[in-house]
Scaffold this motif. Structure first.
Motif, PDB file in Angstrom:
ATOM      1  N   ARG A 180       0.861  -1.172   0.000  1.00 53.59           N
ATOM      2  CA  ARG A 180       0.000   0.000   0.000  1.00 53.59           C
ATOM      3  C   ARG A 180       0.893   1.216   0.000  1.00 53.59           C
ATOM      4  NH1 ARG A 180      -3.955  -1.001   4.932  1.00 53.59           N
ATOM      5  NH2 ARG A 180      -3.577  -3.210   4.906  1.00 53.59           N
ATOM      6  N   ARG A 181       0.627   2.122  -0.877  1.00 51.51           N
ATOM      7  CA  ARG A 181       1.417   3.361  -0.894  1.00 51.51           C
ATOM      8  C   ARG A 181       1.117   4.138   0.374  1.00 51.51           C
ATOM      9  NH1 ARG A 181       4.943   4.502  -5.361  1.00 51.51           N
ATOM     10  NH2 ARG A 181       4.279   3.095  -6.967  1.00 51.51           N
ATOM     11  N   LYS A 182      -0.118   4.539   0.518  1.00 51.46           N
ATOM     12  CA  LYS A 182      -0.582   5.189   1.731  1.00 51.46           C
ATOM     13  C   LYS A 182      -2.062   5.469   1.584  1.00 51.46           C
ATOM     14  CE  LYS A 182       1.105   9.677   0.158  1.00 51.46           C
ATOM     15  NZ  LYS A 182       1.860  10.840   0.522  1.00 51.46           N
ATOM     16  N   HIS A 183      -2.672   5.725   2.695  1.00 45.34           N
ATOM     17  CA  HIS A 183      -4.082   6.111   2.677  1.00 45.34           C
ATOM     18  C   HIS A 183      -4.126   7.628   2.651  1.00 45.34           C
ATOM     19  CE1 HIS A 183      -5.708   2.166   4.591  1.00 45.34           C
ATOM     20  NE2 HIS A 183      -5.038   1.974   3.495  1.00 45.34           N
ATOM     21  N   LEU A 184      -5.027   8.155   1.856  1.00 47.06           N
ATOM     22  CA  LEU A 184      -5.164   9.602   1.737  1.00 47.06           C
ATOM     23  C   LEU A 184      -6.539  10.018   2.228  1.00 47.06           C
ATOM     24  CD1 LEU A 184      -3.680   9.865  -1.856  1.00 47.06           C
ATOM     25  CD2 LEU A 184      -2.510  10.393   0.278  1.00 47.06           C
ATOM     26  N   SER A 185      -6.607  11.192   2.790  1.00 47.46           N
ATOM     27  CA  SER A 185      -7.900  11.704   3.225  1.00 47.46           C
ATOM     28  C   SER A 185      -8.632  12.300   2.030  1.00 47.46           C
ATOM     29  CB  SER A 185      -7.710  12.775   4.302  1.00 47.46           C
ATOM     30  OG  SER A 185      -7.222  13.966   3.717  1.00 47.46           O
ATOM     31  N   ALA A 186      -9.925  12.541   2.216  1.00 46.96           N
ATOM     32  CA  ALA A 186     -10.725  13.130   1.138  1.00 46.96           C
ATOM     33  C   ALA A 186     -10.174  14.496   0.734  1.00 46.96           C
ATOM     34  CB  ALA A 186     -12.180  13.248   1.573  1.00 46.96           C
TER      35      ALA A 186
ATOM     36  N   VAL B 109      -7.575  14.676  -2.453  1.00 45.33           N
ATOM     37  CA  VAL B 109      -8.036  14.132  -3.729  1.00 45.33           C
ATOM     38  C   VAL B 109      -7.072  14.479  -4.860  1.00 45.33           C
ATOM     39  CG1 VAL B 109      -9.871  14.264  -5.465  1.00 45.33           C
ATOM     40  CG2 VAL B 109     -10.449  14.018  -3.058  1.00 45.33           C
ATOM     41  N   ALA B 110      -6.555  15.700  -4.881  1.00 49.34           N
ATOM     42  CA  ALA B 110      -5.624  16.095  -5.944  1.00 49.34           C
ATOM     43  C   ALA B 110      -4.370  15.216  -5.914  1.00 49.34           C
ATOM     44  CB  ALA B 110      -5.251  17.570  -5.806  1.00 49.34           C
ATOM     45  N   GLU B 111      -3.865  14.912  -4.739  1.00 50.30           N
ATOM     46  CA  GLU B 111      -2.689  14.042  -4.614  1.00 50.30           C
ATOM     47  C   GLU B 111      -3.032  12.622  -5.088  1.00 50.30           C
ATOM     48  OE1 GLU B 111       0.332  12.296  -1.212  1.00 50.30           O
ATOM     49  OE2 GLU B 111      -0.851  14.077  -0.728  1.00 50.30           O
ATOM     50  N   ALA B 112      -4.233  12.168  -4.754  1.00 46.65           N
ATOM     51  CA  ALA B 112      -4.669  10.841  -5.193  1.00 46.65           C
ATOM     52  C   ALA B 112      -4.760  10.797  -6.717  1.00 46.65           C
ATOM     53  CB  ALA B 112      -6.014  10.495  -4.570  1.00 46.65           C
ATOM     54  N   GLN B 113      -5.298  11.839  -7.320  1.00 44.93           N
ATOM     55  CA  GLN B 113      -5.421  11.901  -8.776  1.00 44.93           C
ATOM     56  C   GLN B 113      -4.037  11.873  -9.424  1.00 44.93           C
ATOM     57  OE1 GLN B 113      -8.316  11.745 -10.439  1.00 44.93           O
ATOM     58  NE2 GLN B 113      -7.261  11.736 -12.396  1.00 44.93           N
TER      59      GLN B 113
ATOM     60  N   ASP C 201       0.616   8.334 -12.160  1.00 43.38           N
ATOM     61  CA  ASP C 201       1.990   7.861 -12.008  1.00 43.38           C
ATOM     62  C   ASP C 201       2.133   6.495 -12.679  1.00 43.38           C
ATOM     63  OD1 ASP C 201       4.474   6.956 -11.192  1.00 43.38           O
ATOM     64  OD2 ASP C 201       4.075   7.138  -9.056  1.00 43.38           O
ATOM     65  N   LYS C 202       2.968   6.408 -13.692  1.00 44.81           N
ATOM     66  CA  LYS C 202       3.143   5.161 -14.439  1.00 44.81           C
ATOM     67  C   LYS C 202       3.721   4.035 -13.576  1.00 44.81           C
ATOM     68  CE  LYS C 202       2.464   6.672 -18.816  1.00 44.81           C
ATOM     69  NZ  LYS C 202       1.113   6.735 -19.174  1.00 44.81           N
ATOM     70  N   ASP C 203       4.420   4.373 -12.485  1.00 46.07           N
ATOM     71  CA  ASP C 203       5.028   3.352 -11.637  1.00 46.07           C
ATOM     72  C   ASP C 203       4.117   2.900 -10.509  1.00 46.07           C
ATOM     73  OD1 ASP C 203       7.403   3.301 -13.082  1.00 46.07           O
ATOM     74  OD2 ASP C 203       8.204   5.014 -11.982  1.00 46.07           O
ATOM     75  N   LEU C 204       2.922   3.455 -10.403  1.00 48.08           N
ATOM     76  CA  LEU C 204       2.012   3.093  -9.319  1.00 48.08           C
ATOM     77  C   LEU C 204       1.561   1.653  -9.475  1.00 48.08           C
ATOM     78  CD1 LEU C 204       0.233   3.977  -6.895  1.00 48.08           C
ATOM     79  CD2 LEU C 204      -1.543   4.476  -8.567  1.00 48.08           C
ATOM     80  N   ARG C 205       1.684   0.895  -8.423  1.00 50.66           N
ATOM     81  CA  ARG C 205       1.182  -0.476  -8.393  1.00 50.66           C
ATOM     82  C   ARG C 205       0.206  -0.566  -7.248  1.00 50.66           C
ATOM     83  NH1 ARG C 205       6.964  -2.282  -9.489  1.00 50.66           N
ATOM     84  NH2 ARG C 205       6.873  -2.836 -11.671  1.00 50.66           N
ATOM     85  N   GLY C 206      -0.931  -1.165  -7.488  1.00 50.51           N
ATOM     86  CA  GLY C 206      -1.936  -1.280  -6.447  1.00 50.51           C
ATOM     87  C   GLY C 206      -2.990  -0.207  -6.607  1.00 50.51           C
ATOM     88  N   LYS C 207      -3.702   0.035  -5.552  1.00 48.50           N
ATOM     89  CA  LYS C 207      -4.830   0.947  -5.575  1.00 48.50           C
ATOM     90  C   LYS C 207      -4.543   2.191  -4.748  1.00 48.50           C
ATOM     91  CE  LYS C 207      -7.359  -1.954  -7.850  1.00 48.50           C
ATOM     92  NZ  LYS C 207      -7.575  -1.760  -9.233  1.00 48.50           N
ATOM     93  N   VAL C 208      -5.212   3.249  -5.097  1.00 47.97           N
ATOM     94  CA  VAL C 208      -5.180   4.473  -4.289  1.00 47.97           C
ATOM     95  C   VAL C 208      -6.387   4.410  -3.377  1.00 47.97           C
ATOM     96  CG1 VAL C 208      -5.369   6.980  -4.343  1.00 47.97           C
ATOM     97  CG2 VAL C 208      -3.997   5.804  -6.066  1.00 47.97           C
TER      98      VAL C 208
END
Length: 136
Positions: free
Chosen positions: A105-111, A114-118, A123-130
């Motif tokens: 898990r990268r990390k959990h983000l708060s609502a 959202v811009a950081e989650a987007q 990110d092409k290297d992202l693996r898993g879910k946001v």
């Protein structure tokens, strides 16, 4: 498991027994027959999947209903399965994620993030879910 070459080590680390680069290898040439194919691609990939399923096995697709005639000819169960969003299912999925021994898990983000989650999704290297955590 079929993935691109850049993800082979990642899914091996997650515990996959066999990893196939879907861009340079044909899974039907490399695997023995299996009991189940869980199809997330559809189309030609689904058609090729029939050849690797044992009689009595199953082809489950999240996209399109497998050809019933072809499934019957091979003594395979073919089904389309889609999730229906509901609170009980989402809680169960969350529970399974919390219990996972492997995974990243990268990390959990708060609502509010959202811009950081987007940006993470781009990110092409992202693996898993946001994961966005929404509090009541």
């Amino acid at each position: 498991m079929t993935v691109s070459a850049s993800n082979k080590d990642f899914v091996s680390d997650l515990g996959a027994d066999q990893v196939i680069d879907h861009r340079s290898e044909k899974f039907e040439d490399l695997v023995e027959t299996v009991d189940l194919v869980f199809d997330l691609i559809g189309g030609e990939t689904q058609e090729r999947s029939f050849s690797v399923i044992k009689p009595g096995g199953a082809l489950i697709s999240t996209l399109q209903e497998p050809d019933k005639g072809r499934a019957a000819d091979r003594n395979i169960r073919g089904r389309r399965c889609t999730a229906q969003p509901n609170g009980a299912q989402l809680r169960e999925i969350a529970n399974l994620i919390d219990q996972a021994r492997k995974g990243r898990r990268r990390k959990h983000l708060s609502a509010r993030e959202v811009a950081e989650a987007q940006a993470a999704l781009k990110d092409k290297d992202l693996r898993g879910k946001v994961v966005l955590k929404i509090l009541r």
